[in-house]
Write an enzyme that holds these catalytic residues in place. Sequence first.
Site, PDB file in Angstrom:
ATOM      1  N   GLU A 163       0.840  -1.238  -0.097  1.00 24.25           N
ATOM      2  CA  GLU A 163       0.069  -0.046   0.014  1.00 24.25           C
ATOM      3  C   GLU A 163       0.865   1.260  -0.060  1.00 24.25           C
ATOM      4  O   GLU A 163       1.980   1.278   0.792  1.00 24.25           O
ATOM      5  CB  GLU A 163      -0.952  -0.027   1.174  1.00 24.25           C
ATOM      6  N   GLU A 287     -10.431   4.547   9.353  1.00 19.19           N
ATOM      7  CA  GLU A 287     -10.340   4.103   7.839  1.00 19.19           C
ATOM      8  C   GLU A 287     -11.134   2.765   8.075  1.00 19.19           C
ATOM      9  O   GLU A 287     -10.526   1.992   7.156  1.00 19.19           O
ATOM     10  CB  GLU A 287      -9.282   4.207   7.323  1.00 19.19           C
ATOM     11  N   ASP A 361      -2.686  14.136   6.954  1.00 18.44           N
ATOM     12  CA  ASP A 361      -2.063  12.923   6.503  1.00 18.44           C
ATOM     13  C   ASP A 361      -1.082  13.120   5.439  1.00 18.44           C
ATOM     14  O   ASP A 361      -1.204  12.907   4.136  1.00 18.44           O
ATOM     15  CB  ASP A 361      -3.123  12.215   5.591  1.00 18.44           C
ATOM     16  N   GLU A 383       5.500   9.948  13.361  1.00 21.46           N
ATOM     17  CA  GLU A 383       5.484   8.917  12.344  1.00 21.46           C
ATOM     18  C   GLU A 383       5.711  10.028  10.886  1.00 21.46           C
ATOM     19  O   GLU A 383       4.836  10.764  10.634  1.00 21.46           O
ATOM     20  CB  GLU A 383       3.979   8.303  12.138  1.00 21.46           C
ATOM     21  N   GLU A 389       3.571   9.355  -1.144  1.00 17.09           N
ATOM     22  CA  GLU A 389       2.223   8.992  -1.533  1.00 17.09           C
ATOM     23  C   GLU A 389       1.802  10.411  -1.934  1.00 17.09           C
ATOM     24  O   GLU A 389       1.020  10.377  -3.045  1.00 17.09           O
ATOM     25  CB  GLU A 389       1.329   8.620  -0.416  1.00 17.09           C
TER      26      GLU A 389
HETATM   27  C1  GCV Z   1      -2.041   2.282   5.341  1.00 18.23           C
HETATM   28  C2  GCV Z   1      -3.598   7.344   4.171  1.00 18.23           C
HETATM   29  C3  GCV Z   1      -3.303   6.379   3.164  1.00 18.23           C
HETATM   30  C4  GCV Z   1      -3.761   5.052   3.338  1.00 18.23           C
HETATM   31  C5  GCV Z   1      -3.061   4.545   4.685  1.00 18.23           C
HETATM   32  C6  GCV Z   1      -3.422   5.558   5.942  1.00 18.23           C
HETATM   33  C7  GCV Z   1      -2.836   5.311   7.502  1.00 18.23           C
HETATM   34  O1  GCV Z   1      -5.075   7.583   4.361  1.00 18.23           O
HETATM   35  O2  GCV Z   1      -3.647   7.033   1.866  1.00 18.23           O
HETATM   36  O3  GCV Z   1      -3.216   4.032   2.446  1.00 18.23           O
HETATM   37  O4  GCV Z   1      -3.115   3.184   5.265  1.00 18.23           O
HETATM   38  O5  GCV Z   1      -3.102   6.945   5.379  1.00 18.23           O
HETATM   39  O6  GCV Z   1      -1.864   5.942   7.497  1.00 18.23           O
HETATM   40  O7  GCV Z   1      -3.218   4.394   7.998  1.00 18.23           O
END
Ligand code: GCV
Length: 697
Positions: A163, A287, A361, A383, A389
């Site tokens: 991911e 999420e 994010d 983190e 991304e």
């Molecule tokens: C692993 C964002 C990313 C997701 C990710 C999430 C997270 O929303 O798009 O892919 O999920 O962060 O950090 O949990």
Amino acid sequence: MRNWRALVSAIGLSLAGLPTHAMADDGYALWLRPSAQSVRQVNITRSGDSPTLMLAEGELRRSLPAGTMPVMLATAAAPAIAAFRRDVEGLGDEGYLVRTVTLNGRRTLLIAGNGDRGVLYGTFALLRKLATGGRMDAISLRSAPKVKLRVLNHWDNLDGSIERGYAGQSLWDWWTLPDFRDPRYTDYARANASIGINGTVLNNVNAKADSLTAPYIAKAAALADVFRPWGIKVYLSVRFSAPIELGGLKTADPRNPAVAAWWKAKADEIYRAIPDFGGFLVKANSEGQPGPRDYGASHADGANMLAAAVRDHGGIVMWRAFVYAETDPEDRAKQAYTEFKPLDGTFADNVLVQVKNGAIDFQPREPFHPLFGAMPRTPLMIEFQITKEYLGFATHLAYLGPLFTETLDAKTGWKPGETVADVVDGSAEHHALTGMAGVANIGRDRDWSGSTFNQANWYAFGRLAWDPDLSAASIARAWAAQTFGTDPQVIDTVTAMMMGSREAVVDYTGPLGLAHLMATSHHYGPGPWVSDLARPEWNPTYYHRADASGIGFDRTARGSDAVDQYAPSVARTFAKPETTPESMLLWFHHLPWDHRMASGHTLWEELVAHYDRGVDYVAGMQRLWDTLRPKIDAERWQKTATYLTIQEKEARWWRDASLAYWMSVNHRPLPAGVRPPDHDLSWYKARQFPYAPGQAH
Ligand code: GCV
């Protein structure tokens, strides 16, 4: 057979005859170069036979020039270095001392630490010093990590996909583990050890319960065996509902004794296979992931129950604060603070709360997360996202050192002079348990990270996790020297390209504090017009709030009042447009398009100028890179040059699509002399990328 041998030897001979500048360099060696294939004649003594000390010796034998003065690798307890024991005091179990001393009447280079890992880190520090131009006879290094847990988070799935990964499939071949231990696992561990990383979370935070089954524990154990001599511990992301999925329980309520007992038994099983297992990372109630809130229990209830399961084994829990609820109408930027701040002081002492650098994010720029400094009784781990991304995937050159240090250096305002780094390294509240996590950008691509320059972000993360007070520029210089050699023109040029590169991405994707403007789901390319997704906070229009009269998210007391989550002095700064740094203006304020900026331009003019500046910067990087063509090996030079071409094209795309959209909203012409977008807005809106890499599934 005879023919085969003849062929190999013929190729060997012809390769040997090639001039070195024609040799391909695929980037596999990362910053760890040059290293001889054969050991060299160096007089090296070790104080013991542990695998870690032997690895340190191997590194030196492959890299030190023959004829180097004798080297002594020793832990503090070794009688041979009794005279220097006091010099090693205070270095903890991972720090090192590297110095020329007299031992038995001979000038000797001593590499010492309280433990084996310190000696290994000292070895890599020495090699780094030499690779960046240091002289052996002038070496004097002494350092201990300021942060205890320096951990990569792999968002790697059990099917081999990653991911938000842009460097190929996962390194972990779960299918052939535990039997086949790909030599690449060793190379991965070595690279991490060379920059001080001491932990790795193997699987995605969007975790499957399967990773806690016996076969997968055995696979994780095989990786742990490979990583152990390099000082790296293995951790697992866990799915909070695993007791239901694997244990057949009816609930995963952390207050239920059967649930706690299931986790305790599971932890015991893991520790039988991996005695030095690090612990768990958890994404809960975020999420769509399950969590304690499903049962009315708190995040602390969930974290503490897991912490109890690993505590007797010395394990820890990293509990993520990245939460926002689909039912909550509150500004998304406020929700983690609202949820976690009241829990301060209620977490067990083997829990760290893992907080993203910003409150939304991993955007190209976010103000620091308001939780830093606001939970003094809880160790907060930061983190960062190393994988890009939101910063152009693998192809864009964006050095993240300045992003990392911008957050770490930010003043929290809670105590005089206190920075985010002080909170993270524990010095603010004297927490012993401290940590920094980086979402890895590593995959099975030959160059590991998808491009040579992406390697610098992995490197910068490790160096800053060891010492959050390092400067982004000094790290860039060291990386450039280790990666391309010590030619000053190369180091200066590469560093110059890198240092402004993240700001360029901010400029061409979302300047002046704009954020979350990307296309849906895969997050590739612009989508500021998107407004039809199910949840309000998934839509870019939620974040920029642009209309005919203005643009930006009002987070002052007149709006969502997110500023109030900061310490009073910081809140005051962010509360007014005049005192808010322009780089974060529209994060905190909704302002008219004619708002006057410090430059004298209107907000609209300034916004347009930033987009152009971003695109121009990429063109500038292309020109600089061209000047290095004679000095960089052909393979890495060409790939970077091609990626810069992609970046230039995509920077223009971001700029043009964004300007076309803003003009459709504000109905304003572009300032005089500004190039109009290449296409009209409908053309940009129609772009579809169903197979963009890194998507969640
Ligand atoms: C692993 C964002 C990313 C997701 C990710 C999430 C997270 O929303 O798009 O892919 O999920 O962060 O950090 O949990």
